[in-house]
Enzyme design. Structure first.
Site, mmCIF file in Angstrom:
data_model
loop_
_atom_site.group_PDB
_atom_site.id
_atom_site.type_symbol
_atom_site.label_atom_id
_atom_site.label_comp_id
_atom_site.label_asym_id
_atom_site.label_seq_id
_atom_site.Cartn_x
_atom_site.Cartn_y
_atom_site.Cartn_z
ATOM 1 N N CYS A 128 39.492 40.924 41.815
ATOM 2 C CA CYS A 128 38.720 42.153 41.572
ATOM 3 C C CYS A 128 37.272 41.862 41.175
ATOM 4 O O CYS A 128 36.339 42.540 41.624
ATOM 5 C CB CYS A 128 39.400 43.036 40.532
ATOM 6 S SG CYS A 128 39.666 42.270 38.922
ATOM 7 N N HIS B 257 41.161 43.892 34.425
ATOM 8 C CA HIS B 257 40.700 44.519 35.672
ATOM 9 C C HIS B 257 39.213 44.845 35.562
ATOM 10 O O HIS B 257 38.648 44.935 34.470
ATOM 11 C CB HIS B 257 41.498 45.801 35.941
ATOM 12 C CG HIS B 257 41.351 46.326 37.339
ATOM 13 N ND1 HIS B 257 41.360 45.524 38.460
ATOM 14 C CD2 HIS B 257 41.177 47.598 37.804
ATOM 15 C CE1 HIS B 257 41.222 46.265 39.545
ATOM 16 N NE2 HIS B 257 41.106 47.519 39.180
ATOM 17 N N ASP C 233 37.283 51.212 43.143
ATOM 18 C CA ASP C 233 38.287 50.286 42.623
ATOM 19 C C ASP C 233 38.680 49.310 43.733
ATOM 20 O O ASP C 233 39.144 49.731 44.792
ATOM 21 C CB ASP C 233 39.518 51.065 42.159
ATOM 22 C CG ASP C 233 40.515 50.222 41.391
ATOM 23 O OD1 ASP C 233 40.576 48.994 41.637
ATOM 24 O OD2 ASP C 233 41.256 50.772 40.553
#
Length: 347
Positions: free
Chosen positions: A128, A260, A281
């Site tokens: 991520c 995250h 995202d």
């Protein structure tokens, strides 16, 4: 009797120390696996293993395996992302939607030219931070103000290339404390990165940025209204005209919390003054992001992006915000400062 009691106590102490040491070793190995530092391979190895599993399950034909392997090897050889997880045009679609929306949005500010990148077979579960850097870079590359410092990075780099770029920043002297956390090595690993690595990488490219740490909630029920207010000031400063929809020149914002990270691409201000962040995202697949490209009068697909104050309730958040370019002297000063300051690592 006393000697026996002492011997038994010594044996018990030794047994407890041994068990504690074993637990610590197991916990350390677990953390290494969790954060990709267990030498189990990196992007390339995970990509190939994931495709092999798809073939074994009958979800991928062998010819497709070989084609995708060849494409992946070419992408890695040139250090350029293959673009297969990219969705472009979402910001432009949002502009059109908000221009026609007349219910409850009073103002909306957006970053321009942000492409969405989601995790692939090669980085699922750990990529991520890298994907958010790609999103941020996609916007910077479309802003002529950053042409000079990005002339060596005119295409979106692959994840292994980004890992090498961070290692280059460490070699320049940025964040030695953080580098030691990774044993000065990212390439070939599945190591998670966070705000400090993004800051070091951007600064090494002479991109001026800052880390802002929202280290505790500032509102009821564990919420962070000050984070929302900061983002509003970031976007609305110098962009305070009467227009309802403002496509600003502000780059998107890297948003980190435990486990995250995401990318802030804009903020809504409702008619009742409540604020709503718009987030890309990297965990959201292209198929879902594509829905945002279609005009949807009721805005239901925006649920993918919208986050109100009550939605962000992690204990801590960090953001990395870009604000211009650095001179060579300013870059050197920041590199020196990062050597004498230690920064808390939030994975």
């Amino acid at each position: 009797d006393l000697e026996l009691a002492q011997w038994l106590q010594t044996e018990e102490d030794n047994r407890q120390r041994s068990e504690e040491a074993k637990r610590e070793r197991e916990e350390f190995k677990k953390l290494q696996r969790q954060y990709g530092l267990d030498n189990s391979g990196g992007y390339k190895q995970q990509f190939l293993k994931s495709m092999e599993k798809e073939v074994d399950r009958g979800k991928m034909q062998p010819f497709e395996y070989h084609k995708r392997k060849a494409d992946m090897m070419e992408s890695l050889a040139f250090g350029i992302d293959d673009g297969k997880t990219k969705t472009s045009g979402v910001i432009e679609a949002l502009c059109k939607y908000y221009e026609n929306e007349n219910k409850d949005v009073r103002h909306v500010w957006l970053s321009t030219g942000v492409d969405h990148f989601h995790s692939s077979l090669g980085d699922r579960g750990w990529g991520c931070g890298y994907r958010n850097f790609q999103m941020l870079l996609s916007s910077l590359l479309q802003n002529s103000s950053y042409n000079d410092c990005l002339r060596d990075s005119m295409l979106i780099p692959s994840i292994p290339k980004i890992q090498s770029m961070i290692e280059d920043a460490w070699r320049e002297g940025f964040d030695p404390h953080g580098a030691s956390h990774f044993n000065n090595r990212l390439h070939g690993s599945k190591a998670w990165i966070g705000a400090c690595e993004i800051y070091s990488l951007l600064t090494s490219l002479r991109i001026k940025c800052q880390i802002i740490d929202f280290h505790k909630p500032t509102g009821p029920l564990g919420t962070h209204p000050r984070l929302f207010e900061w983002v509003l000031r970031y976007y609305s400063t110098d962009n305070e005209g009467g227009a309802k929809v403002v496509c600003t020149s502000k780059p998107p914002i890297y948003l980190q919390h435990q486990g995250h990270s995401r990318t802030i691409v804009g903020i809504e201000e409702k008619k009742n003054k409540t604020l709503c962040l718009l987030l890309f995202d990297p965990g959201c697949p292209s198929q879902e992001m594509q829905k945002l490209l279609k005009q949807n009068s009721d805005g239901t697909s925006l649920r993918l992006l919208r986050k109100f104050v009550g939605s962000l309730k992690e204990k801590q958040y960090q953001i990395v915000a870009v604000d211009g370019i650095l001179s060579l002297e300013e870059k050197a000063a920041r590199c020196h400062a990062s050597r004498v300051l230690t920064s808390e690592k939030i994975p």
